[in-house]
Design a protein around this motif. Structure first.
Motif, PDB file in Angstrom:
ATOM      1  N   GLY A  94       0.524  -1.402  -0.222  1.00 21.45           N
ATOM      2  CA  GLY A  94       0.077  -0.507   0.221  1.00 21.45           C
ATOM      3  C   GLY A  94       0.961   1.222  -0.236  1.00 21.45           C
ATOM      4  O   GLY A  94       2.123   1.428   0.129  1.00 21.45           O
ATOM      5  N   PRO A  95       0.029   1.788  -0.272  1.00 20.73           N
ATOM      6  CA  PRO A  95       0.783   3.895   0.044  1.00 20.73           C
ATOM      7  C   PRO A  95       1.765   3.898   1.073  1.00 20.73           C
ATOM      8  O   PRO A  95       1.092   2.973   2.770  1.00 20.73           O
ATOM      9  CB  PRO A  95      -0.302   4.594  -0.426  1.00 20.73           C
ATOM     10  N   ASP A  96       1.941   4.869   1.628  1.00 12.76           N
ATOM     11  CA  ASP A  96       2.427   5.441   2.277  1.00 12.76           C
ATOM     12  C   ASP A  96       1.363   6.016   3.449  1.00 12.76           C
ATOM     13  O   ASP A  96       0.835   7.409   2.771  1.00 12.76           O
ATOM     14  CB  ASP A  96       3.588   6.215   3.383  1.00 12.76           C
ATOM     15  N   TYR A  97       0.817   5.568   4.324  1.00 15.16           N
ATOM     16  CA  TYR A  97      -0.937   5.696   4.840  1.00 15.16           C
ATOM     17  C   TYR A  97      -0.526   7.664   5.810  1.00 15.16           C
ATOM     18  O   TYR A  97      -1.178   7.986   5.835  1.00 15.16           O
ATOM     19  CB  TYR A  97      -0.961   5.022   5.976  1.00 15.16           C
ATOM     20  N   SER A  98       0.762   7.442   6.222  1.00 16.05           N
ATOM     21  CA  SER A  98       0.529   8.651   7.262  1.00 16.05           C
ATOM     22  C   SER A  98       0.837   9.481   6.341  1.00 16.05           C
ATOM     23  O   SER A  98       0.370  11.239   6.262  1.00 16.05           O
ATOM     24  CB  SER A  98       2.371   8.278   7.611  1.00 16.05           C
ATOM     25  N   GLU A  99       1.272   9.760   4.774  1.00 15.36           N
ATOM     26  CA  GLU A  99       0.669  11.011   3.751  1.00 15.36           C
ATOM     27  C   GLU A  99      -0.424  11.313   3.344  1.00 15.36           C
ATOM     28  O   GLU A  99      -1.043  12.742   2.530  1.00 15.36           O
ATOM     29  CB  GLU A  99       1.659  10.719   2.788  1.00 15.36           C
ATOM     30  N   LEU A 100      -1.871  10.293   3.859  1.00 13.56           N
ATOM     31  CA  LEU A 100      -2.848  10.936   2.778  1.00 13.56           C
ATOM     32  C   LEU A 100      -3.344  11.568   3.285  1.00 13.56           C
ATOM     33  O   LEU A 100      -4.621  11.801   2.541  1.00 13.56           O
ATOM     34  CB  LEU A 100      -3.519   9.283   2.936  1.00 13.56           C
ATOM     35  N   GLY A 101      -3.411  12.246   4.265  1.00 15.98           N
ATOM     36  CA  GLY A 101      -4.395  13.279   5.249  1.00 15.98           C
ATOM     37  C   GLY A 101      -3.330  14.753   5.058  1.00 15.98           C
ATOM     38  O   GLY A 101      -3.943  15.654   4.751  1.00 15.98           O
ATOM     39  N   ALA A 102      -2.664  14.379   3.719  1.00 16.13           N
ATOM     40  CA  ALA A 102      -1.738  15.634   3.798  1.00 16.13           C
ATOM     41  C   ALA A 102      -2.666  17.063   2.796  1.00 16.13           C
ATOM     42  O   ALA A 102      -2.711  18.429   3.423  1.00 16.13           O
ATOM     43  CB  ALA A 102      -0.969  15.863   2.628  1.00 16.13           C
ATOM     44  N   PRO A 103      -3.177  17.038   1.702  1.00 16.20           N
ATOM     45  CA  PRO A 103      -4.634  17.289   1.215  1.00 16.20           C
ATOM     46  C   PRO A 103      -6.000  18.210   1.685  1.00 16.20           C
ATOM     47  O   PRO A 103      -5.693  19.022   1.573  1.00 16.20           O
ATOM     48  CB  PRO A 103      -5.184  16.477  -0.152  1.00 16.20           C
ATOM     49  N   PHE A 104      -5.944  17.856   3.233  1.00 20.32           N
ATOM     50  CA  PHE A 104      -6.855  17.847   4.220  1.00 20.32           C
ATOM     51  C   PHE A 104      -5.991  18.791   4.999  1.00 20.32           C
ATOM     52  O   PHE A 104      -6.611  19.843   6.509  1.00 20.32           O
ATOM     53  CB  PHE A 104      -7.945  17.189   4.750  1.00 20.32           C
ATOM     54  N   GLY A 105      -4.770  19.182   5.334  1.00 21.53           N
ATOM     55  CA  GLY A 105      -4.243  19.550   6.093  1.00 21.53           C
ATOM     56  C   GLY A 105      -3.599  19.333   8.000  1.00 21.53           C
ATOM     57  O   GLY A 105      -3.762  19.578   8.461  1.00 21.53           O
ATOM     58  N   LEU A 106      -3.558  17.509   7.279  1.00 23.22           N
ATOM     59  CA  LEU A 106      -3.613  17.248   8.552  1.00 23.22           C
ATOM     60  C   LEU A 106      -2.732  16.500   8.867  1.00 23.22           C
ATOM     61  O   LEU A 106      -1.695  16.480   7.555  1.00 23.22           O
ATOM     62  CB  LEU A 106      -5.276  15.800   8.413  1.00 23.22           C
ATOM     63  N   HIS A 107      -2.128  15.503  10.365  1.00 24.22           N
ATOM     64  CA  HIS A 107      -0.895  15.059  10.541  1.00 24.22           C
ATOM     65  C   HIS A 107      -0.424  13.724  10.273  1.00 24.22           C
ATOM     66  O   HIS A 107      -1.970  12.933  10.093  1.00 24.22           O
ATOM     67  CB  HIS A 107      -0.513  15.845  11.829  1.00 24.22           C
ATOM     68  N   GLY A 108       0.506  13.572   9.705  1.00 21.92           N
ATOM     69  CA  GLY A 108       1.102  12.342   9.782  1.00 21.92           C
ATOM     70  C   GLY A 108       2.190  11.735   9.844  1.00 21.92           C
ATOM     71  O   GLY A 108       2.820  12.970   9.767  1.00 21.92           O
ATOM     72  N   GLU A 109       2.569  10.152  10.591  1.00 23.74           N
ATOM     73  CA  GLU A 109       3.705   9.991  10.556  1.00 23.74           C
ATOM     74  C   GLU A 109       4.184   8.807   9.709  1.00 23.74           C
ATOM     75  O   GLU A 109       3.371   7.752  10.833  1.00 23.74           O
ATOM     76  CB  GLU A 109       4.683  10.879  11.800  1.00 23.74           C
ATOM     77  N   ARG A 110       5.333   8.179   9.247  1.00 21.51           N
ATOM     78  CA  ARG A 110       5.406   7.422   9.622  1.00 21.51           C
ATOM     79  C   ARG A 110       6.424   6.309  10.335  1.00 21.51           C
ATOM     80  O   ARG A 110       7.166   6.961  10.493  1.00 21.51           O
ATOM     81  CB  ARG A 110       6.025   6.713   8.129  1.00 21.51           C
ATOM     82  N   VAL A 111       5.619   5.440  11.352  1.00 20.65           N
ATOM     83  CA  VAL A 111       6.873   4.919  12.395  1.00 20.65           C
ATOM     84  C   VAL A 111       7.930   3.239  12.375  1.00 20.65           C
ATOM     85  O   VAL A 111       7.146   2.028  12.247  1.00 20.65           O
ATOM     86  CB  VAL A 111       6.582   4.637  14.114  1.00 20.65           C
ATOM     87  N   GLU A 112       8.722   2.975  11.708  1.00 22.77           N
ATOM     88  CA  GLU A 112       8.921   2.201  11.750  1.00 22.77           C
ATOM     89  C   GLU A 112      10.286   1.012  12.957  1.00 22.77           C
ATOM     90  O   GLU A 112      10.350   0.880  13.362  1.00 22.77           O
ATOM     91  CB  GLU A 112      10.041   2.058  10.767  1.00 22.77           C
ATOM     92  N   GLU A 113      10.897   2.761  13.854  1.00 29.19           N
ATOM     93  CA  GLU A 113      12.068   1.586  15.047  1.00 29.19           C
ATOM     94  C   GLU A 113      11.446   1.965  15.866  1.00 29.19           C
ATOM     95  O   GLU A 113      10.619   2.971  16.395  1.00 29.19           O
ATOM     96  CB  GLU A 113      12.761   2.878  14.928  1.00 29.19           C
ATOM     97  N   PRO A 114      11.455   1.200  16.971  1.00 27.54           N
ATOM     98  CA  PRO A 114      10.769   1.140  18.790  1.00 27.54           C
ATOM     99  C   PRO A 114      10.943   2.287  19.502  1.00 27.54           C
ATOM    100  O   PRO A 114      10.295   2.696  19.947  1.00 27.54           O
ATOM    101  CB  PRO A 114      11.044  -0.276  18.897  1.00 27.54           C
ATOM    102  N   ALA A 115      12.098   2.607  19.192  1.00 28.73           N
ATOM    103  CA  ALA A 115      12.882   3.902  19.767  1.00 28.73           C
ATOM    104  C   ALA A 115      12.196   5.170  19.543  1.00 28.73           C
ATOM    105  O   ALA A 115      11.902   5.871  20.620  1.00 28.73           O
ATOM    106  CB  ALA A 115      14.539   4.258  19.788  1.00 28.73           C
ATOM    107  N   LYS A 116      11.110   4.831  18.338  1.00 29.78           N
ATOM    108  CA  LYS A 116      10.146   6.516  17.900  1.00 29.78           C
ATOM    109  C   LYS A 116       9.167   6.078  18.271  1.00 29.78           C
ATOM    110  O   LYS A 116       8.412   7.305  17.648  1.00 29.78           O
ATOM    111  CB  LYS A 116      10.787   6.312  16.470  1.00 29.78           C
ATOM    112  N   LEU A 117       8.336   4.971  18.706  1.00 29.13           N
ATOM    113  CA  LEU A 117       7.420   4.739  18.645  1.00 29.13           C
ATOM    114  C   LEU A 117       6.123   5.583  19.771  1.00 29.13           C
ATOM    115  O   LEU A 117       5.680   6.534  19.251  1.00 29.13           O
ATOM    116  CB  LEU A 117       7.360   2.709  19.128  1.00 29.13           C
TER     117      LEU A 117
END
Length: 566
Positions: free
Chosen positions: A518-541
């Motif tokens: 699938g796409p990077d789901y965190s980017e799908l809110g950008a057209p509406f000015g919504l926030h998103g973030e992709r998290v892959e590392e346990p320390a950043k969760l």
């Protein structure tokens, strides 16, 4: 400005009398009479339903469902003729399965331009009218009927709203002709106030019988499944459990928070190993508690407590009940507590039971904690699902309302997340693709209370994502969306392997339909000015969750795309 008094006003007035808060709509061209009435309501500063616009019919129905799950009050959904109703049918089916009352309406033309005194737009002749769309939804509604004439319109809407709220609750569909809505309407001379549904209670003799069984039982256990949809039933079950030292496990098929997970008498989800020794099982709000259905879990008696024991929309059901206590669940539990107090309670036996089950509760909690610790230790550089669940429990406020639309990770969510307050957990019915709309409806009814949608990447893609994010922005409904992203329809793969453990697909590691890029789901809110973030590392969760929560609290829907190890 001309003040029209027509069928549009009749519908709106019926909604007012039914105390409907919102009209949820993905609008169609038949609804101009209702829109005209709504504008008159606004310009006249008159009280009445608000209007919630959405860009997809399933979304409109799902928002009504979520709102009603919190408030208990039915809402109205207006969709376009034919195709609009078919688009929304997934949501209508879910509302029937979850026994959510609502009025769903769409319209057709009857005259198709052949009435010389009424100029109907040409699109109706071109294919919008399908000739009785109610036939398409008869099996997924409590009732589906056409409005018979402009003279029955007002009372048919009133009747639909009253009927939807009666047990078994569910969606009522009305097919209302555009001609009926454009027809002149005269309000009733003696307008009645629409009464609220009366409380249905079990007969006192039946309550006494079950109370005596509870008092005589040496090893009673409660299995709670759907009771938690009503906050009063949630509280009543806590009261009864405390009074008699009754241990409580959530059922395998639970869709609501039925009992606080931090209560010392809570035994977890589907912790059925103790049922074989139970001499009495109190099945509260049972729907599909046992699997396989024929497998009775105990030789003791099973008492089923519910307002709607037999689900007419289900093709098969097996509760194994020896006795039924029928009526509102909260009322039944409260009456049982009253009857038990009036009798002689063996205080020593209650204390012994409480001590025993408190020890078992501690064992269950310790085992879950060990599971999470083991997962954290084995994580390495990837995020284990239990690590994500643990981080949610750590970061999210105690009063968070969770909406779950996961498949593979659903059992772990229910077992490990803390649900300590009423209406803190909701899981949808009737198929994937409804989670975002349900969460938005829950948020609409919840005010400042945080709402988090926990959803698999496969389930996320079934949703009308663009339309739902647009509704979140348009109607100022900030929610946290956490995507449990394992890049697969893993439940599909496991089902395949279950039936063909030594088959060609497993041997070749070729599981069709299970991979999901699938796409990077965190980017799908950008057209509406919504926030998103992709998290892959346990320390950043945890930091990402904390930041996302702050964004939501500040009014911005946030999508966390959490890439999981499995």
């Amino acid at each position: 400005m001309k003040n029209y008094m027509d069928g549009g006003e009749a519908i709106l007035e019926a909604f007012r009398q039914l105390k409907i808060d919102y009209i949820m709509s993905s609008p169609g061209s038949e609804w101009s009479p209702v829109w005209e009435a709504l504008v008159r309501q606004k310009l006249g500063n008159r009280a009445g339903p608000g209007y919630i616009d959405s860009w997809h019919e399933t979304l409109a129905v799902n928002m009504a469902t979520g709102y009603t799950l919190i408030t208990g009050r039915p809402q109205a959904v207006l969709v376009h003729a034919g195709v609009g109703l078919l688009q929304g049918s997934m949501g209508v089916h879910g509302a029937l399965q979850s026994e959510v009352p609502m009025i769903v309406m769409s319209g057709e033309s009857q005259t198709l331009g052949e009435n010389p005194d009424l100029d109907i737009e040409q699109q109706w002749y071109g294919g919008l009218s399908v000739g009785g769309i109610e036939r398409y939804v008869e099996n997924i509604t409590k009732l589906a009927r056409p409005v018979t004439s402009p003279f029955t319109l007002y009372e048919q809407v009133i009747r639909a709203g009253e009927m939807a709220q009666r047990t078994p609750k569910g969606p009522i569909y009305l097919n209302v002709a555009l001609e009926h809505m454009l027809h002149e309407w005269t309000p009733p001379a003696d307008e009645r106030g629409v009464p609220q549904p009366s409380r249905q209670q079990a007969h006192p003799s039946e309550v006494e019988k079950v109370a005596n069984l509870l008092l005589a039982a040496k090893n009673p256990i409660v299995v709670a499944e759907q009771s938690g949809r009503d906050p009063a039933a949630f509280a009543a079950l806590v009261e009864l459990a405390d009074l008699l030292g009754l241990p409580v496990t959530w059922s395998r098929g639970t869709n609501f928070a039925n009992f606080p997970t931090n209560h010392p008498l809570y035994l977890g989800v589907a912790n059925y190993k103790h049922l074989k020794d139970a001499d009495l099982v109190l099945l509260v709000g049972g729907r599909v508690p046992w699997y396989p259905p024929h497998k009775r879990p105990t030789k003791g008696k099973i008492v089923a407590v519910s307002d709607n024991q037999f689900k007419g929309h289900m093709i098969y059901q097996q509760l194994h009940a020896d006795l039924y206590l029928e009526g509102e669940i909260a009322a039944s539990l409260q009456m049982l507590a009253t009857a038990a107090r009036a009798a002689k309670i063996d205080g020593a036996a209650v204390k012994t039971r409480r001590d025993k089950w408190t020890s078992e509760h501690d064992t269950v909690v310790a085992a879950l904690k060990a599971e999470r610790a083991k997962a954290a230790g084995a994580n390495g550089k990837a995020i284990h699902p239990l690590a994500l669940i643990d981080a949610l429990a750590e970061v999210m406020p105690a009063d968070t309302a969770y909406v779950d639309e996961t498949i593979l990770h659903g059992p772990a969510l229910r077992a490990h997340l803390p649900f300590t307050t009423p209406q803190s957990f909701f899981r949808g019915f009737g198929g994937l693709g409804q989670g975002i709309g349900t969460a938005l409806g829950v948020k609409l009814a919840s005010g400042k209370r945080p709402v988090a949608l926990l959803i698999g990447d496969g389930g996320f893609l079934y949703n009308p994502v663009i339309q739902a994010l647009g509704a979140s922005k348009q109607h100022n409904l900030p929610i946290l969306i956490v995507v449990f992203n394992n890049k697969a329809y893993m439940a599909m793969q496991r089902g395949h392997v279950h039936h063909y453990p030594d088959g060609a697909a497993e041997n070749a590691h070729m599981h069709l339909g299970s991979k999901l890029n699938g796409p990077d789901y965190s980017e799908l809110g950008a057209p509406f000015g919504l926030h998103g973030e992709r998290v892959e590392e346990p320390a950043k969760l945890e930091p990402a969750l904390q930041s996302a929560l702050k964004k939501v609290q500040d009014g911005t829907t946030t999508i966390l795309n959490v890439v999981l190890s499995e």
